[in-house]
Write a protein that holds these residues in place. Structure first.
Motif, short mmCIF file in Angstrom:
data_model
loop_
_atom_site.label_atom_id
_atom_site.label_comp_id
_atom_site.label_asym_id
_atom_site.label_seq_id
_atom_site.Cartn_x
_atom_site.Cartn_y
_atom_site.Cartn_z
N GLU A 190 71.49 59.19 79.84
CA GLU A 190 70.42 58.18 79.75
C GLU A 190 70.02 57.93 78.31
N LYS A 191 69.89 59.01 77.56
CA LYS A 191 69.51 58.90 76.15
C LYS A 191 70.42 59.79 75.33
N LEU A 192 70.99 59.26 74.29
CA LEU A 192 71.81 60.08 73.40
C LEU A 192 71.59 59.62 71.97
N HIS A 193 70.81 60.40 71.24
CA HIS A 193 70.55 60.09 69.84
C HIS A 193 71.28 61.09 68.98
N LEU A 194 72.23 60.62 68.19
CA LEU A 194 72.95 61.51 67.30
C LEU A 194 72.67 61.07 65.87
N PRO A 195 72.64 62.00 64.93
CA PRO A 195 72.37 61.60 63.55
C PRO A 195 73.46 60.69 63.00
N ALA A 196 73.08 59.86 62.05
CA ALA A 196 74.07 58.95 61.46
C ALA A 196 75.05 59.75 60.60
N PRO A 197 76.33 59.43 60.66
CA PRO A 197 77.30 60.12 59.81
C PRO A 197 77.04 59.87 58.33
N SER A 198 77.34 60.86 57.51
CA SER A 198 77.18 60.72 56.06
C SER A 198 78.15 61.70 55.42
N LYS A 199 78.05 61.88 54.11
CA LYS A 199 78.95 62.86 53.49
C LYS A 199 78.61 64.28 53.95
N ASN A 200 77.39 64.49 54.45
CA ASN A 200 76.98 65.81 54.92
C ASN A 200 77.10 65.99 56.43
N MET A 246 81.68 69.00 77.26
CA MET A 246 81.27 68.83 75.87
C MET A 246 80.95 67.36 75.59
N ILE A 247 79.76 67.12 75.01
CA ILE A 247 79.33 65.75 74.70
C ILE A 247 79.83 65.34 73.31
N ALA A 248 79.68 66.25 72.38
CA ALA A 248 80.05 65.93 70.99
C ALA A 248 80.12 67.21 70.18
N LYS A 249 80.70 67.08 68.99
CA LYS A 249 80.66 68.18 68.02
C LYS A 249 79.86 67.66 66.83
N LEU A 250 78.98 68.50 66.37
CA LEU A 250 78.21 68.15 65.17
C LEU A 250 78.72 69.05 64.06
N ILE A 251 79.17 68.43 62.98
CA ILE A 251 79.71 69.21 61.86
C ILE A 251 78.92 68.83 60.60
N VAL A 252 78.46 69.86 59.90
CA VAL A 252 77.70 69.58 58.68
C VAL A 252 78.39 70.24 57.49
N TRP A 253 78.13 69.69 56.34
CA TRP A 253 78.71 70.23 55.11
C TRP A 253 77.65 70.22 54.02
N ASP A 254 77.65 71.25 53.17
CA ASP A 254 76.85 71.19 51.95
C ASP A 254 77.44 72.14 50.92
N GLU A 255 76.80 72.18 49.74
CA GLU A 255 77.34 72.97 48.63
C GLU A 255 77.46 74.46 48.93
N ASP A 256 76.53 75.00 49.73
CA ASP A 256 76.61 76.42 50.07
C ASP A 256 76.06 76.63 51.49
N ARG A 309 72.29 75.79 52.41
CA ARG A 309 72.08 74.34 52.47
C ARG A 309 72.77 73.74 53.70
N ALA A 310 73.93 74.26 54.03
CA ALA A 310 74.62 73.76 55.23
C ALA A 310 73.78 74.06 56.48
N LEU A 311 73.19 75.28 56.51
CA LEU A 311 72.34 75.64 57.65
C LEU A 311 71.12 74.72 57.74
N ALA A 312 70.58 74.37 56.58
CA ALA A 312 69.43 73.46 56.57
C ALA A 312 69.83 72.09 57.10
N GLN A 313 71.02 71.64 56.72
CA GLN A 313 71.53 70.36 57.24
C GLN A 313 71.66 70.43 58.76
N LEU A 314 72.17 71.56 59.22
CA LEU A 314 72.38 71.72 60.66
C LEU A 314 71.07 71.65 61.41
N GLN A 315 70.05 72.32 60.86
CA GLN A 315 68.75 72.31 61.52
C GLN A 315 68.14 70.92 61.55
#
Ligand code: ADP
Length: 405
Positions: free
Chosen positions: A356-366, A386-396, A399-405
Motif C-alpha cells: 500500500e505504501k512504499l517509501h524508499l530513500p532517493a538514490p545518491s552517491k551514498n 524480499m522487497i528491496a536491498k538498501l545499500i549505503v556507502w561512506d568514507e568509513d 559514517r556508513a552506519l549513520a547513512q544506514l540509520q
C-alpha cells in the motif's frame, strides 16, 4: 559483447541485470510466471515471455521452457541471477548444448561444489584450509559417534547436501550427539532428499567472511576483497558489509590468495564467492563456493566502483577480465540490509499482499536501492518475500552506519 540476453529470474536481481544491460545497449528478454504478469522485471525488459504457472517448478525452474524462450527471441546468452536455476549444473549444460552462452561457470565446476563433503575434500587436497571434521561415506550412527569423540565437542552436524541454513545442529557434549544426529538426518532427508551428514568442529564466535572471486576463460583469476556476513538470523545473512571490520591487511591477503586457489582448483570461470568461517583467533576455514552472483554483491560494487554484472557479461562473451589483481582498489565502507515483507507478530513469517505504501530513500552517491517492486505492487506467496536491498556507502564505517540509520 552480446547484443541480446535472456534473464532467467525475477524481482530485484532481474531488474538489476536489466539496468547494466541498458547501459551497454544490450537488449533484454524477461521470463515470467502467471503471478508475475505485471511485475517490474517484465515492464523493464525489452521483451517478455510467459513461461508458466506461479509455482517455481512450473516456470522459473523449467529449464526447457526458458531455453525455448531464448531460442525463440534470439537471445545469445542466459543470465540465471541467483537462486532458481543459477547453480543447476544440468541447466548450465543444456543451455550451452543449445548453442547459448550460460553467464556463469561451467557445469563441471558447479558439480564439484554440489556436496559440502565433496567440496571440503577437494579443497583440502589443494591446500585450502577446511574445518577439521569427518566427511566420509560411513554413516553408521555408532561410527559417526566415534568420529565425533575424535573431533571433540562442541561440533556441528551438517547435511552434506544442505543449504539455506537447514540441516545443521550444534552439539555441545557427547550425551547430546545421537539425538541430534537423528533429527539432523530426518531434516536432511525431508529438505534435500538425502540424509548424508558430515561432522565438523564448531567454531566459537564464528564470523562469516567471504571473498568475491572472478575468473575469465583466458586463465586469469583474481579476487575483489571480502564481504563480512556475520550478522545472521537462523544461519542466514541479513546484513553484509565491506570491508570486514575484523580483517587485518595481512589476513585479507591470505584469505584472498586462498580464495583464488580454491577457484583455480575447480577451473572456475565468471563470478563466484568463496565462503570462509573465521574463528575469534583469526584462523579461517573454507566452507563452500557459491557458483553465482550473490545477493550481497552490491557492497563489493560500492567499495570497488566496479559493475560485477558488466564483468559477468564481458567474461561470458569471451573477453579478458578488465583489471588485474594489483589494479583492484577499494574506497570507503559499504553496508547492505535486506528489507523483507514479514509479520513480526507471527514470529517474522513471510508476509504477502499489496504494498500500500512504499517509501524508499532517493538514490545518491551514498545510497543505492535495488528493488523489484514499487508502491502498489504485490508481494506474492510464491517467491522470496524480499522487497528491496538498501545499500549505503561512506568514507568509513561510522559514517556508513549513520547513512544506514
Ligand atoms: P548453508 O549452506 O546452509 O548456508 P553454511 O555451511 O554456509 O550453510 O553455514 C551457514 C552458517 O552457519 C555460517 O555462515 C556460520 O554462521 C554457521 N556455521 C557453519 N559452519 C560452522 C562451524 N563449523 N562452526 C560455527 N558456525 C558454523
Amino acid at each position: 559483447m552480446f547484443t541480446k540476453i535472456l534473464i532467467a529470474n525475477r524481482g530485484e536481481i532481474a531488474c538489476r541485470i536489466i539496468r547494466t544491460c541498458r547501459q551497454f545497449g544490450i537488449r533484454t528478454v524477461a521470463v515470467y510466471s502467471d503471478a508475475d504478469a505485471k511485475a517490474q522485471h517484465v515492464k523493464q525488459a525489452d521483451e517478455a515471455i510467459h513461461v508458466g504457472g506461479s509455482i517455481p517448478s512450473e516456470s522459473y525452474l523449467c529449464g526447457d521452457k526458458i531455453i525455448e524462450a531464448a531460442k525463440k527471441t534470439g537471445a545469445q546468452a542466459i543470465h540465471p541471477g541467483y537462486g532458481f536455476l543459477s547453480e543447476n549444473a544440468d541447466f548450465a549444460e543444456a543451455v550451452e548444448a543449445a548453442g547459448i552462452r550460460f553467464i556463469g561457470p561451467k557445469a563441471n565446476s558447479m558439480r564439484k561444489m554440489g556436496s559440502k563433503a565433496g567440496a571440503k575434500d577437494l579443497m583440502s587436497t589443494h591446500g585450502v584450509p577446511v574445518v577439521p571434521g569427518y566427511t566420509g561415506e560411513n554413516q553408521e550412527p555408532a561410527y559417526l559417534f566415534q568420529e565425533a569423540d575424535r573431533i571433540q565437542y562442541p561440533l556441528m552436524i551438517k547435511a552434506a547436501h544442505g543449504g539455506g541454513g537447514k540441516g545443521m545442529r550444534i552439539v555441545r557434549s557427547s550425551g547430546e550427539f545421537l539425538a541430534n544426529l537423528e533429527s539432523c538426518q530426518r531434516e536432511a532427508k525431508n529438505a534435500f532428499g538425502r540424509d548424508r551428514v558430515l561432522l565438523e568442529k564448531y567454531i566459537e564466535q564464528p564470523r562469516h567472511i567471504e571473498i568475491q572471486v572472478f575468473a575469465d576463460s583466458h586463465g586469469n583469476t583474481i579476487h575483489l576483497n571480502e564481504r563480512e556476513c556475520s550478522a545472521q538470523r537462523r544461519y542466514q545473512k541479513v546484513i553484509e558489509e565491506s570491508p570486514s571490520p575484523f580483517l587485518t591487511g595481512e589476513r585479507r591477503k591470505q584469505m584472498g590468495d586462498a580464495a583464488v586457489q580454491a577457484a583455480k582448483a575447480i577451473d572456475y570461470v565468471n563470478a563466484g564467492t568463496v565462503e570462509f568461517i573465521v574463528g575469534a583467533d583469526g584462523d579461517f576455514y573454507f566452507m563452500e563456493i557459491n557458483t553465482r552472483l550473490q545477493v550481497e554483491h552490491p557492497v563489493t560494487e560500492m567499495v570497488t566502483g566496479l559493475d560485477l554484472v558488466e564483468w559477468q557479461l564481458r567474461v561470458a562473451s569471451g573477453e579478458k577480465l578488465p583489471l588485474v589483481q594489483s589494479e583492484i582498489q577499494t574506497k570507503g565502507h559499504a553496508i547492505e540490509v535486506r528489507l523483507y515483507a514479514e509479520d513480526p507478530e507471527k514470529n517474522f513469517l513471510p508476509g504477502s499482499g499489496r504494498l500500500e505504501k512504499l517509501h524508499l530513500p532517493a538514490p545518491s552517491k551514498n545510497v543505492r536501492i535495488d528493488a523489484g517492486v514499487v508502491e502498489g505492487d504485490t508481494v506474492s506467496i510464491f517467491y522470496d518475500p524480499m522487497i528491496a536491498k538498501l545499500i549505503v556507502w561512506d568514507e568509513d564505517r561510522p559514517r556508513a552506519l549513520a547513512q544506514l540509520q
